[in-house]
Design a protein around this motif. Structure first.
Motif, PDB file in Angstrom:
ATOM      1  N   MET A   1       0.817  -1.188   0.000  1.00 40.21           N
ATOM      2  CA  MET A   1       0.000   0.000   0.000  1.00 40.21           C
ATOM      3  C   MET A   1       0.870   1.267   0.000  1.00 40.21           C
ATOM      4  SD  MET A   1      -3.199   0.317  -0.036  1.00 40.21           S
ATOM      5  CE  MET A   1      -4.568   1.277   0.353  1.00 40.21           C
ATOM      6  N   LEU A   2       1.920   1.242   0.825  1.00 41.90           N
ATOM      7  CA  LEU A   2       2.797   2.407   0.889  1.00 41.90           C
ATOM      8  C   LEU A   2       3.515   2.651  -0.433  1.00 41.90           C
ATOM      9  CD1 LEU A   2       4.382   1.951   4.429  1.00 41.90           C
ATOM     10  CD2 LEU A   2       2.900   3.822   3.689  1.00 41.90           C
ATOM     11  N   ALA A   3       3.948   1.587  -1.079  1.00 43.87           N
ATOM     12  CA  ALA A   3       4.649   1.737  -2.360  1.00 43.87           C
ATOM     13  C   ALA A   3       3.715   2.284  -3.426  1.00 43.87           C
ATOM     14  CB  ALA A   3       5.237   0.401  -2.800  1.00 43.87           C
ATOM     15  N   THR A   4       2.505   1.777  -3.485  1.00 44.25           N
ATOM     16  CA  THR A   4       1.537   2.231  -4.488  1.00 44.25           C
ATOM     17  C   THR A   4       1.139   3.676  -4.256  1.00 44.25           C
ATOM     18  OG1 THR A   4       0.707  -0.016  -4.746  1.00 44.25           O
ATOM     19  CG2 THR A   4      -0.723   1.770  -5.502  1.00 44.25           C
ATOM     20  N   LEU A   5       0.788   4.010  -3.036  1.00 52.43           N
ATOM     21  CA  LEU A   5       0.380   5.383  -2.732  1.00 52.43           C
ATOM     22  C   LEU A   5       1.546   6.363  -2.884  1.00 52.43           C
ATOM     23  CD1 LEU A   5      -1.968   4.845   0.334  1.00 52.43           C
ATOM     24  CD2 LEU A   5      -2.618   5.528  -1.977  1.00 52.43           C
ATOM     25  N   GLY A   6       2.726   5.944  -2.449  1.00 48.51           N
ATOM     26  CA  GLY A   6       3.895   6.813  -2.593  1.00 48.51           C
ATOM     27  C   GLY A   6       4.221   7.096  -4.041  1.00 48.51           C
ATOM     28  N   SER A   7       4.227   6.063  -4.860  1.00 48.06           N
ATOM     29  CA  SER A   7       4.502   6.243  -6.291  1.00 48.06           C
ATOM     30  C   SER A   7       3.427   7.088  -6.964  1.00 48.06           C
ATOM     31  CB  SER A   7       4.579   4.885  -6.984  1.00 48.06           C
ATOM     32  OG  SER A   7       5.604   4.113  -6.442  1.00 48.06           O
ATOM     33  N   THR A   8       2.180   6.833  -6.613  1.00 42.98           N
ATOM     34  CA  THR A   8       1.073   7.583  -7.210  1.00 42.98           C
ATOM     35  C   THR A   8       1.146   9.059  -6.867  1.00 42.98           C
ATOM     36  OG1 THR A   8      -0.324   5.616  -7.128  1.00 42.98           O
ATOM     37  CG2 THR A   8      -1.445   7.733  -7.361  1.00 42.98           C
ATOM     38  N   THR A   9       1.460   9.380  -5.618  1.00 42.47           N
ATOM     39  CA  THR A   9       1.525  10.793  -5.244  1.00 42.47           C
ATOM     40  C   THR A   9       2.740  11.477  -5.870  1.00 42.47           C
ATOM     41  OG1 THR A   9       2.603  10.227  -3.153  1.00 42.47           O
ATOM     42  CG2 THR A   9       0.233  10.568  -3.093  1.00 42.47           C
ATOM     43  N   LEU A  10       3.831  10.737  -6.087  1.00 44.65           N
ATOM     44  CA  LEU A  10       4.965  11.328  -6.791  1.00 44.65           C
ATOM     45  C   LEU A  10       4.601  11.657  -8.239  1.00 44.65           C
ATOM     46  CD1 LEU A  10       8.091   9.342  -5.571  1.00 44.65           C
ATOM     47  CD2 LEU A  10       7.457  11.695  -5.059  1.00 44.65           C
ATOM     48  N   VAL A  44       9.691  -0.341   6.386  1.00 46.05           N
ATOM     49  CA  VAL A  44       8.918  -1.567   6.623  1.00 46.05           C
ATOM     50  C   VAL A  44       9.616  -2.757   5.966  1.00 46.05           C
ATOM     51  CG1 VAL A  44       6.744  -2.731   6.043  1.00 46.05           C
ATOM     52  CG2 VAL A  44       6.703  -0.408   6.944  1.00 46.05           C
ATOM     53  N   GLU A  45      10.076  -2.574   4.733  1.00 44.59           N
ATOM     54  CA  GLU A  45      10.735  -3.664   4.014  1.00 44.59           C
ATOM     55  C   GLU A  45      12.033  -4.086   4.691  1.00 44.59           C
ATOM     56  OE1 GLU A  45       9.565  -5.319   0.865  1.00 44.59           O
ATOM     57  OE2 GLU A  45       7.959  -4.580   2.133  1.00 44.59           O
ATOM     58  N   ARG A  46      12.732  -3.144   5.256  1.00 44.23           N
ATOM     59  CA  ARG A  46      13.997  -3.442   5.936  1.00 44.23           C
ATOM     60  C   ARG A  46      13.769  -4.337   7.145  1.00 44.23           C
ATOM     61  NH1 ARG A  46      17.139   1.777   6.911  1.00 44.23           N
ATOM     62  NH2 ARG A  46      17.424   1.624   4.670  1.00 44.23           N
ATOM     63  N   ARG A  47      12.634  -4.204   7.801  1.00 42.27           N
ATOM     64  CA  ARG A  47      12.348  -4.967   9.018  1.00 42.27           C
ATOM     65  C   ARG A  47      11.552  -6.239   8.762  1.00 42.27           C
ATOM     66  NH1 ARG A  47      11.542  -0.684  13.739  1.00 42.27           N
ATOM     67  NH2 ARG A  47      12.999   0.866  12.977  1.00 42.27           N
ATOM     68  N   ALA A  48      11.024  -6.416   7.547  1.00 37.16           N
ATOM     69  CA  ALA A  48      10.170  -7.562   7.253  1.00 37.16           C
ATOM     70  C   ALA A  48      10.993  -8.848   7.139  1.00 37.16           C
ATOM     71  CB  ALA A  48       9.399  -7.329   5.961  1.00 37.16           C
ATOM     72  N   ALA A  49      10.428  -9.946   7.620  1.00 34.74           N
ATOM     73  CA  ALA A  49      11.085 -11.243   7.507  1.00 34.74           C
ATOM     74  C   ALA A  49      11.133 -11.697   6.052  1.00 34.74           C
ATOM     75  CB  ALA A  49      10.356 -12.273   8.366  1.00 34.74           C
ATOM     76  N   GLN A  50      10.060 -11.457   5.321  1.00 32.73           N
ATOM     77  CA  GLN A  50       9.998 -11.794   3.896  1.00 32.73           C
ATOM     78  C   GLN A  50       9.529 -10.559   3.123  1.00 32.73           C
ATOM     79  OE1 GLN A  50       7.433 -15.192   3.602  1.00 32.73           O
ATOM     80  NE2 GLN A  50       9.072 -16.597   4.141  1.00 32.73           N
ATOM     81  N   PRO A  51      10.451  -9.671   2.790  1.00 25.77           N
ATOM     82  CA  PRO A  51      10.074  -8.417   2.137  1.00 25.77           C
ATOM     83  C   PRO A  51       9.556  -8.625   0.714  1.00 25.77           C
ATOM     84  CG  PRO A  51      12.443  -8.630   2.192  1.00 25.77           C
ATOM     85  CD  PRO A  51      11.884  -9.770   2.983  1.00 25.77           C
ATOM     86  N   ILE A  52       8.685  -7.738   0.283  1.00 21.47           N
ATOM     87  CA  ILE A  52       8.189  -7.753  -1.090  1.00 21.47           C
ATOM     88  C   ILE A  52       9.324  -7.394  -2.037  1.00 21.47           C
ATOM     89  CG2 ILE A  52       6.606  -6.634  -2.704  1.00 21.47           C
ATOM     90  CD1 ILE A  52       4.760  -6.139  -0.282  1.00 21.47           C
ATOM     91  N   VAL A  53      10.095  -6.386  -1.662  1.00 25.97           N
ATOM     92  CA  VAL A  53      11.245  -5.938  -2.451  1.00 25.97           C
ATOM     93  C   VAL A  53      12.493  -6.106  -1.569  1.00 25.97           C
ATOM     94  CG1 VAL A  53      12.314  -4.012  -3.676  1.00 25.97           C
ATOM     95  CG2 VAL A  53       9.829  -4.250  -3.654  1.00 25.97           C
ATOM     96  N   PRO A  54      13.253  -7.184  -1.783  1.00 26.34           N
ATOM     97  CA  PRO A  54      14.473  -7.347  -0.986  1.00 26.34           C
ATOM     98  C   PRO A  54      15.449  -6.200  -1.288  1.00 26.34           C
ATOM     99  CG  PRO A  54      13.916  -9.381  -2.139  1.00 26.34           C
ATOM    100  CD  PRO A  54      13.026  -8.303  -2.669  1.00 26.34           C
ATOM    101  N   LEU A  55      15.841  -5.473  -0.276  1.00 28.04           N
ATOM    102  CA  LEU A  55      16.689  -4.303  -0.472  1.00 28.04           C
ATOM    103  C   LEU A  55      18.091  -4.664  -0.951  1.00 28.04           C
ATOM    104  CD1 LEU A  55      15.535  -2.145   2.552  1.00 28.04           C
ATOM    105  CD2 LEU A  55      14.806  -2.015   0.176  1.00 28.04           C
ATOM    106  N   ARG A  56      18.464  -5.936  -0.852  1.00 24.20           N
ATOM    107  CA  ARG A  56      19.769  -6.356  -1.364  1.00 24.20           C
ATOM    108  C   ARG A  56      19.840  -6.222  -2.880  1.00 24.20           C
ATOM    109  NH1 ARG A  56      17.075 -11.050  -0.413  1.00 24.20           N
ATOM    110  NH2 ARG A  56      17.045 -12.542  -2.141  1.00 24.20           N
ATOM    111  N   LEU A  57      18.689  -6.088  -3.543  1.00 23.07           N
ATOM    112  CA  LEU A  57      18.682  -5.860  -4.993  1.00 23.07           C
ATOM    113  C   LEU A  57      19.421  -4.582  -5.360  1.00 23.07           C
ATOM    114  CD1 LEU A  57      15.001  -6.726  -5.978  1.00 23.07           C
ATOM    115  CD2 LEU A  57      17.046  -8.093  -6.420  1.00 23.07           C
ATOM    116  N   PHE A  58      19.456  -3.634  -4.450  1.00 24.83           N
ATOM    117  CA  PHE A  58      20.044  -2.329  -4.725  1.00 24.83           C
ATOM    118  C   PHE A  58      21.511  -2.236  -4.326  1.00 24.83           C
ATOM    119  CE2 PHE A  58      15.489  -1.797  -4.080  1.00 24.83           C
ATOM    120  CZ  PHE A  58      15.144  -1.265  -5.305  1.00 24.83           C
TER     121      PHE A  58
END
Length: 76
Positions: A1-10, A44-58
């Motif tokens: 939800m945060l990713a969708t709303l954040g991207s949409t408002t940008l 949120v993703e940094r603290r999640a056990a199974q993140p939607i977007v693993p930050l290691r991709l970056f």
């Protein structure tokens, strides 16, 4: 939800900038809101056990550069 709303408002802020300018409240409010929501998404993703977007991709310089290039090409 945060990713969708954040991207949409940008996107909304970029569209509003064309009509009202970058210093207008109708541009700055969605811009700030989008940045805050995307920041919360990363938190949120940094603290999640199974993140939607693993930050290691970056962590890869090549991959991150490709993402930035793709986003900047899209913003034109």
């Amino acid at each position: 939800m945060l990713a969708t709303l954040g991207s949409t408002t940008l996107v909304l802020s970029i569209v509003n900038a064309a009509d009202f300018g970058w210093t207008a409240a109708l541009t700055l409010v969605p811009l700030v809101a989008g940045v805050v929501m995307l920041g919360l998404f990363v938190r949120v993703e940094r603290r999640a056990a199974q993140p939607i977007v693993p930050l290691r991709l970056f962590t890869s310089r090549e991959r991150s550069g490709a993402y930035v290039t793709r986003c900047s090409a899209w913003a034109r």
